[in-house]
Motif scaffolding. Structure first.
Motif, mmCIF file in Angstrom:
data_model
loop_
_atom_site.group_PDB
_atom_site.id
_atom_site.type_symbol
_atom_site.label_atom_id
_atom_site.label_comp_id
_atom_site.label_asym_id
_atom_site.label_seq_id
_atom_site.Cartn_x
_atom_site.Cartn_y
_atom_site.Cartn_z
ATOM 1 N N GLU A 132 11.505 7.016 2.053
ATOM 2 C CA GLU A 132 10.706 7.728 0.966
ATOM 3 C C GLU A 132 9.288 7.376 0.866
ATOM 4 N N ILE A 133 8.259 8.317 0.926
ATOM 5 C CA ILE A 133 6.847 7.788 0.792
ATOM 6 C C ILE A 133 6.742 7.653 -0.691
ATOM 7 N N ARG A 134 5.917 6.558 -1.111
ATOM 8 C CA ARG A 134 5.583 6.190 -2.320
ATOM 9 C C ARG A 134 4.040 6.611 -2.502
ATOM 10 N N ILE A 135 3.823 7.438 -3.384
ATOM 11 C CA ILE A 135 2.429 7.788 -3.893
ATOM 12 C C ILE A 135 1.879 7.310 -5.007
ATOM 13 N N LEU A 136 1.017 6.515 -5.116
ATOM 14 C CA LEU A 136 0.501 6.182 -6.340
ATOM 15 C C LEU A 136 -0.733 7.004 -6.935
ATOM 16 N N LEU A 137 -0.364 7.270 -8.235
ATOM 17 C CA LEU A 137 -1.354 7.951 -9.174
ATOM 18 C C LEU A 137 -2.099 7.091 -9.941
ATOM 19 N N VAL A 138 -3.554 7.115 -9.687
ATOM 20 C CA VAL A 138 -4.433 6.290 -10.467
ATOM 21 C C VAL A 138 -5.596 7.054 -10.896
ATOM 22 N N GLY A 139 -6.158 6.709 -12.036
ATOM 23 C CA GLY A 139 -7.194 7.529 -12.630
ATOM 24 C C GLY A 139 -7.160 7.238 -14.222
ATOM 25 N N PRO A 140 -8.473 7.747 -14.717
ATOM 26 C CA PRO A 140 -8.648 7.569 -16.162
ATOM 27 C C PRO A 140 -7.643 8.083 -16.943
ATOM 28 N N VAL A 141 -7.476 7.555 -18.408
ATOM 29 C CA VAL A 141 -6.745 8.028 -19.234
ATOM 30 C C VAL A 141 -7.069 9.762 -19.509
ATOM 31 N N GLY A 142 -5.964 10.373 -19.367
ATOM 32 C CA GLY A 142 -5.799 11.835 -19.591
ATOM 33 C C GLY A 142 -6.266 12.563 -18.447
ATOM 34 N N PRO A 151 12.050 13.239 -0.095
ATOM 35 C CA PRO A 151 11.541 12.068 0.489
ATOM 36 C C PRO A 151 10.237 11.574 0.049
ATOM 37 N N PHE A 152 9.891 11.374 -1.041
ATOM 38 C CA PHE A 152 8.784 10.772 -1.823
ATOM 39 C C PHE A 152 9.107 10.504 -3.170
ATOM 40 N N MET A 153 8.216 9.621 -3.610
ATOM 41 C CA MET A 153 8.056 8.942 -4.822
ATOM 42 C C MET A 153 6.971 9.033 -5.377
ATOM 43 N N LEU A 154 6.802 9.234 -6.696
ATOM 44 C CA LEU A 154 5.595 9.332 -7.341
ATOM 45 C C LEU A 154 5.424 8.105 -8.188
ATOM 46 N N LYS A 186 9.037 -0.438 2.527
ATOM 47 C CA LYS A 186 9.595 0.886 1.560
ATOM 48 C C LYS A 186 9.258 0.611 0.260
ATOM 49 N N ASP A 187 8.689 -0.771 -0.189
ATOM 50 C CA ASP A 187 8.372 -0.979 -1.553
ATOM 51 C C ASP A 187 6.548 -0.734 -1.596
ATOM 52 N N ARG A 188 6.120 -0.711 -0.446
ATOM 53 C CA ARG A 188 4.548 -0.675 -0.560
ATOM 54 C C ARG A 188 4.075 0.874 -1.142
ATOM 55 N N ILE A 189 2.780 0.818 -1.346
ATOM 56 C CA ILE A 189 2.453 2.101 -1.565
ATOM 57 C C ILE A 189 1.886 2.602 -0.327
ATOM 58 N N HIS A 190 2.256 3.810 0.207
ATOM 59 C CA HIS A 190 1.671 4.406 1.582
ATOM 60 C C HIS A 190 0.448 5.476 1.306
ATOM 61 N N CYS A 191 0.329 5.822 0.077
ATOM 62 C CA CYS A 191 -0.649 6.651 -0.125
ATOM 63 C C CYS A 191 -1.208 6.748 -1.527
ATOM 64 N N VAL A 192 -2.376 6.505 -1.871
ATOM 65 C CA VAL A 192 -3.040 6.563 -3.254
ATOM 66 C C VAL A 192 -3.913 7.836 -3.623
ATOM 67 N N ALA A 193 -3.584 8.444 -4.771
ATOM 68 C CA ALA A 193 -4.502 9.668 -4.957
ATOM 69 C C ALA A 193 -5.059 9.045 -6.452
#
Length: 452
Positions: free
Chosen positions: A197-207, A257-260, A313-320
């Motif tokens: 599974e791909i791990r995609i990290l979502l990072v950004g301002p509040v709201g 096959p991905f996690m957010l 598998k525990d690491r972040i593979h893409c940052v959004a």
């Protein structure tokens, strides 16, 4: 006496999804206004676009959309396309099949006949009987052939500010492209099977729409709007725990096959929002699901839940990097500094990254006719360039979506943007995995799998 329709609320809702934001007004009902074709044409002429609904039984409807009933007379020489569709209820769901024809029914010998290449493909006969040939049956996926008695025939006027068949064609093409994207993502496998599974990290301002993006992705795969992740306001972050969300293909389907991975929102104020010292540990996979963030105190290796030896598998593979497209111009210098600090950590870890601009107003305006590329308006293009300059992200990696935040129903145009963004993230993650040194993959020989 008020005439009521056999059309259920659920059926009408499905029609709105097919035809767009329209309303329907009942013009004709065969059991009330007379069963002859002449009766129907007399009541329905000069009404603009109409839908003729033929109720085969309680679970099956055959229908067609016409531009004008006046053109049904055999003497009419006006070109008249038609949209045909069937609604069938199966296992508590409604299935819709559609078909466009460059021909339309005509009145011939007191019957309503549709011909294609001189063959009769559809006939409404007297005494509530209908005929459909094999071509129509196959395309509409009906469970009968030939002549059949029907229960009722109703005709509705389609009321909408800009409705026409071209709009419906675009909606149908959008559905086809949406379904192709769904199939691509369902068939996706991470590069060389290095991870499941791909791990995609979502990072950004509040709201900015991080949690809403997860909800939107889940909604598309479930077929209805969902809200698993609680969404906050533009000023208050609801997400205080680190969440690693999997997405199932439907309510009882298998996990995709991905996690957010959803984080606490960035905040320009000191000691508020996601702590910058947590970023490296998130990227390296050291922070577990449901970890409680503390803006003033980052996690340390001494923490009881700290993952000391994370695997690939525990690491972040893409940052959004998630940004509200309407507030990019208003980012404070402190917020911009935090973004650049996060981006520096992402680059240091070599993790793939994209920018995701949310809260796009009109998704249909930024999709080209083939749905393959974005046709950005002047406003959105300016914001894309701003993000490109701000973070140095390639313009091709700056994506736009309209999350399902206040919507009650899915929209195929919106779905395309959401799925296209997700697919681009998966492709970026594949690039990251492919670029890893051999000692980090633990791989000696692997069979490469096709990517989407």
């Amino acid at each position: 006496m008020e005439v009521t329709t056999r059309l259920t609320w659920n059926d009408e809702n499905h029609l709105r999804k097919l035809l767009g934001n329209v309303s329907l007004s009942l013009l004709y009902k065969s059991s009330v206004h007379g069963g002859s074709i002449e009766d129907m044409v007399q009541r329905c002429s000069h009404q603009g676009y109409t839908i003729t609904m033929i109720y085969i039984n309680e679970n099956m409807i055959v229908a067609f959309v016409l531009g004008n009933y006046i053109n049904l007379r055999e003497s009419s020489t006006e070109p008249n396309d038609s949209l045909w569709f069937s609604l069938q209820k199966k296992n508590h769901t409604t299935e819709i099949e559609t078909l466009f024809l460059n021909t339309a029914p005509k009145i011939i010998d007191k019957q309503l006949v549709c011909r294609l290449s001189k063959d009769d493909i559809f006939i409404i006969l007297p005494d509530n009987k209908i005929y459909l040939d094999r071509m129509m049956i196959k395309n509409l996926k009906l469970r009968f052939y030939g002549h059949l008695q029907f229960l009722e025939c109703e005709v509705f006027r389609v009321e909408g500010t800009k409705y026409n068949l071209d709009y419906t064609k675009r909606i149908m093409k959008a559905r086809e492209h949406r379904n192709k994207l769904l199939a691509d993502i369902r068939a996706y496998k991470p590069y060389a099977d290095l991870v499941s599974e791909i791990r995609i990290l979502l990072v950004g301002p509040v709201g900015s729409g991080k949690s809403s993006f997860f909800n939107s992705v889940k909604s598309v795969f479930h077929g209805h709007v969902t809200g698993q992740a609680i969404v906050g306001s533009d000023t208050t972050s609801i997400t205080e725990r680190y969440r690693i969300y999997s997405v199932k293909d439907g309510k009882n389907g298998k996990s995709l096959p991905f996690m957010l991975c959803d984080t606490m929102g960035l905040d320009g104020a000191e000691g508020a929002g996601l702590c910058m010292d947590d970023i490296p540990y998130i990227l390296k996979g050291c922070i577990p699901d449901r970890y409680q963030f503390n803006p003033r105190k980052p996690i340390t290796p001494e923490h009881s839940t700290f993952i000391t030896s994370p695997s690939l598998k525990d690491r972040i593979h893409c940052v959004a990097y998630v940004l509200d497209i309407t507030s990019i111009d208003n980012l404070s210098s402190k917020m911009l500094a935090k973004f650049k600090q996060v981006h520096k950590e992402v680059l240091n870890c070599g993790v793939a990254h994209v920018a995701l601009l949310t809260k796009v107003d009109d998704c249909s305006e930024i999709l080209q006719d083939n749905f393959l590329n974005l046709s950005r308006s002047m406003t959105s293009q300016r914001q894309v360039i701003n993000v490109h300059k701000m973070l140095g992200i390639p313009i091709s990696s700056i994506l736009m979506v309209g999350n399902y935040a206040s919507d009650l129903e899915l929209d195929p145009m919106n779905d395309i943007l959401i799925l296209s963004a997700l697919r681009q993230m998966l492709r970026a993650a594949d690039d990251f995995l492919e670029d890893l040194p051999l000692e980090e993959t633990g791989a000696i020989e692997r069979v490469l799998q096709p990517c989407i």
